[in-house]
Design an enzyme around this catalytic site. Structure first.
Site, PDB file in Angstrom:
ATOM      1  N   ASN A  27     -12.733  -3.448   2.432  1.00 42.19           N
ATOM      2  CA  ASN A  27     -13.753  -2.411   2.515  1.00 42.19           C
ATOM      3  C   ASN A  27     -14.692  -2.579   1.328  1.00 42.19           C
ATOM      4  OD1 ASN A  27     -12.666  -1.126   4.828  1.00 42.19           O
ATOM      5  ND2 ASN A  27     -11.117  -0.140   3.561  1.00 42.19           N
TER       6      ASN A  27
ATOM      7  N   HIS B 247      -6.767  -5.773   2.178  1.00 43.10           N
ATOM      8  CA  HIS B 247      -5.633  -5.206   2.893  1.00 43.10           C
ATOM      9  C   HIS B 247      -5.092  -6.289   3.807  1.00 43.10           C
ATOM     10  CE1 HIS B 247      -6.717  -0.848   2.196  1.00 43.10           C
ATOM     11  NE2 HIS B 247      -7.910  -1.382   2.029  1.00 43.10           N
TER      12      HIS B 247
ATOM     13  N   ASP C  70       0.847  -1.189   0.000  1.00 42.12           N
ATOM     14  CA  ASP C  70       0.000   0.000   0.000  1.00 42.12           C
ATOM     15  C   ASP C  70       0.888   1.247   0.000  1.00 42.12           C
ATOM     16  OD1 ASP C  70      -3.208   0.530   0.974  1.00 42.12           O
ATOM     17  OD2 ASP C  70      -1.802   2.219   1.133  1.00 42.12           O
ATOM     18  N   ILE C  71       0.491   2.235  -0.770  1.00 42.51           N
ATOM     19  CA  ILE C  71       1.291   3.457  -0.923  1.00 42.51           C
ATOM     20  C   ILE C  71       1.280   4.302   0.356  1.00 42.51           C
ATOM     21  CG2 ILE C  71      -0.498   5.050  -1.791  1.00 42.51           C
ATOM     22  CD1 ILE C  71       1.489   5.726  -4.085  1.00 42.51           C
TER      23      ILE C  71
ATOM     24  N   HIS D 130     -10.089  -5.416  -3.297  1.00 45.60           N
ATOM     25  CA  HIS D 130      -8.755  -5.633  -2.724  1.00 45.60           C
ATOM     26  C   HIS D 130      -8.875  -6.027  -1.273  1.00 45.60           C
ATOM     27  CE1 HIS D 130      -9.854  -1.357  -2.481  1.00 45.60           C
ATOM     28  NE2 HIS D 130      -9.234  -1.324  -1.308  1.00 45.60           N
TER      29      HIS D 130
ATOM     30  N   GLU E 270     -12.419   3.141  -1.208  1.00 48.77           N
ATOM     31  CA  GLU E 270     -12.022   4.283  -2.039  1.00 48.77           C
ATOM     32  C   GLU E 270     -11.694   3.867  -3.469  1.00 48.77           C
ATOM     33  OE1 GLU E 270      -8.856   6.164   0.060  1.00 48.77           O
ATOM     34  OE2 GLU E 270     -10.184   6.841   1.670  1.00 48.77           O
TER      35      GLU E 270
END
Ligand code: AMP
Length: 122
Positions: free
Chosen positions: A94, A109, A33-34, A107, A102
């Site tokens: 999510n 996490h 993750d960025i 995806h 978002e």
């Protein structure tokens, strides 16, 4: 809702923008993750175009579903955070508006490398 081909993860899958890749196979791509929220914060995404977990559950093939679940385990082992070779982690997806999603490409996490804390904050 239709899948937005221009979402950021679709662009990463098409290699239009870079990512810090952890793992890839026929079914999944995993990268860091960025904006990491824990010591280790990885993302695991299916290669198919699915908006969220509900879209995936209803429309993905059995092979894709197995591939994604296996992919999460493979990445966790690769990162040394699995229940098999590490101290565990949190996998979280999510989903849509109330889930706080978002990026509209499914995806998971993976948070780990330290105690993750409360399940839900705020
Ligand atoms: P979500 O709120 O579940 O949709 O999470 C989207 C996640 O994608 C956030 O944790 C972002 O930090 C992450 N993210 C956004 N753009 C990138 C990117 N280019 N590379 C890696 N992670 C990203």
């Amino acid at each position: 809702m239709t899948y937005d081909n221009n979402n950021i993860f679709a662009k990463i899958l098409r290699k239009e923008i870079p990512c810090k890749k952890i793992y890839e196979d026929d079914f999944v791509l995993s990268f860091y993750d960025i904006n990491p929220q824990k010591k280790i914060h990885a993302l695991v995404i299916p290669k198919g175009s699915y908006i969220n977990l509900d879209d995936f559950s209803e429309n993905a093939s059995p092979e894709e579903i197995v591939g994604l679940i296996k992919g999460v385990n493979t990445v966790a082992k690769k990162l040394g955070i699995s229940a098999i070779n590490g101290k565990g982690y949190r996998a979280l997806a999510n989903i849509s508006e109330h889930g706080g999603q978002e990026v509209p490409h499914l995806h998971f996490h993976l948070f780990g490398g330290e105690k993750v804390g409360k399940m839900v904050s705020e």
